[in-house]
Design a protein around this motif. Sequence first.
Motif, PDB file in Angstrom:
ATOM      1  N   TYR A   5       0.829  -1.207   0.000  1.00 38.35           N
ATOM      2  CA  TYR A   5       0.000   0.000   0.000  1.00 38.35           C
ATOM      3  C   TYR A   5       0.864   1.258   0.000  1.00 38.35           C
ATOM      4  CZ  TYR A   5      -4.705  -1.908   0.453  1.00 38.35           C
ATOM      5  OH  TYR A   5      -5.905  -2.528   0.197  1.00 38.35           O
ATOM      6  N   THR A   9       0.828   3.947  -2.964  1.00 40.88           N
ATOM      7  CA  THR A   9       0.534   5.353  -2.627  1.00 40.88           C
ATOM      8  C   THR A   9       1.585   6.279  -3.219  1.00 40.88           C
ATOM      9  OG1 THR A   9      -0.534   4.695  -0.544  1.00 40.88           O
ATOM     10  CG2 THR A   9       0.181   6.989  -0.751  1.00 40.88           C
ATOM     11  N   SER A  12       1.219   6.358  -7.029  1.00 39.13           N
ATOM     12  CA  SER A  12      -0.001   7.101  -7.393  1.00 39.13           C
ATOM     13  C   SER A  12       0.206   8.600  -7.235  1.00 39.13           C
ATOM     14  CB  SER A  12      -1.175   6.644  -6.522  1.00 39.13           C
ATOM     15  OG  SER A  12      -1.427   5.268  -6.677  1.00 39.13           O
ATOM     16  N   LEU A  13       0.860   9.006  -6.146  1.00 43.63           N
ATOM     17  CA  LEU A  13       1.126  10.429  -5.910  1.00 43.63           C
ATOM     18  C   LEU A  13       2.093  10.989  -6.946  1.00 43.63           C
ATOM     19  CD1 LEU A  13       1.407  10.619  -2.020  1.00 43.63           C
ATOM     20  CD2 LEU A  13      -0.360  11.644  -3.462  1.00 43.63           C
ATOM     21  N   PHE A 320      -7.545   3.692  -4.858  1.00 49.34           N
ATOM     22  CA  PHE A 320      -6.629   4.529  -5.641  1.00 49.34           C
ATOM     23  C   PHE A 320      -7.199   4.869  -7.027  1.00 49.34           C
ATOM     24  CE2 PHE A 320      -3.852   2.167  -2.734  1.00 49.34           C
ATOM     25  CZ  PHE A 320      -3.131   3.210  -2.165  1.00 49.34           C
ATOM     26  N   THR A 323      -7.551   8.566  -8.032  1.00 49.72           N
ATOM     27  CA  THR A 323      -6.244   9.222  -8.185  1.00 49.72           C
ATOM     28  C   THR A 323      -5.700   8.974  -9.586  1.00 49.72           C
ATOM     29  OG1 THR A 323      -5.770   8.919  -5.838  1.00 49.72           O
ATOM     30  CG2 THR A 323      -3.893   9.383  -7.290  1.00 49.72           C
TER      31      THR A 323
END
Length: 389
Positions: A5, A9, A12-13, A320, A323
């Motif tokens: 995760y 994250t 994705s960011l 997600f 995003t």
Amino acid sequence: MIVIYFLITLISLYFLISALYIFVHALAGHFFKPKKYENDKSPKALILIPAYKEDNVIVSVAKKALSQKYNGEFDVVVIADKLKENTIKNLKKLPIKLIEVSFEKSTKSKALNLAMSKLNDDYNFVIILDADNVMCDNAISLFSNYFTNDIDIVQGKRTASNLKSNFSYLDGISEEVNNHIYCAGSNSLGFSSRLVGSGMAFNYKLFKEVMSDIDVIGGFDKALELKMISKNKKIVYDPNIITYDEKVENAEVFGNQRSRWLSAQYEFFFNNIKNGINQLMEGNFDYVVKLYQFILPPRLLFPLITFIGSLITYITFNQFFYTWLSSFLLVVISYTISIPLNKFNYRMFLVFGSLLEAMWQTIKAIFKMKKASKEFIHTPHKGLEINDK
């Protein structure tokens, strides 16, 4: 699962921040207006044209450079690297300065530095061209307006000279998008324009000083960007100073070119992270914004990656999903609003097949990056007539 995760994250960011970066620049590009400078002086100019195995185009390009309309004095210097005897013979018939060079491993930075070491330093500004470049008739005059108003670096607009093949048309659109986002958009936000590698001009003394510290295989323009910005020099963009540039017409050359570009960008990013932190501490945000630009996802693959990411996260890690979907939509919108209106025509549909091939070549280019970082990859030119339709 916590580690997975965390990694998802971060990834994705990264894509979301990159998409926002491009979107903000694309939007800002529509508010860009270059400042108008005028002067009654005509400072001495130098046009440097490195020519590595460019026998097909260099004589014609040199003649075009000599035909520039300028009230002041200017010299055209061709840096001949591995040109044929007949080409050299024809160049010697022209009123240019011909500097012949020979390197075990040729690079653009070596050629430029050696040429300047053999020239007098009585020039006010220098224009850098590629061996396939043709400037608009009054380019020197337009550039000179900046250097008589204490501007040190100007990037003109590079645009396609050949649009007949689907690949060259696609490459031409890509150039227009990049001009809008990374030149006009950056300047509109108060940051430096990108340097394209040609169709650009510099204060001569500054350029010679900075170039003396540059010895890279590829991406000398990226090295120039970072060194100039680290000196708090602003790179100004002027879309009225047009340089016509021959675009690639086949998939193999396209892939080789992209491997060279990607290798240079990522190499300069990772090699300058420490310097980026130092520049940030000194308040040089221009440097930090430019450095992040080097780590953006490959432009052609960005929409594809975020689209696939949206599908995967919708099926699996759906927290997600939005995003990735937001990243995809932001990139598509950014590219769409960056394409000139006159390019929205029937040919946009004809190049779709070439777009898929270009994406595949970009994927292959990623795996050639290591090779591109170790040897100079030359892009051959045919010497095509300018076609701006």
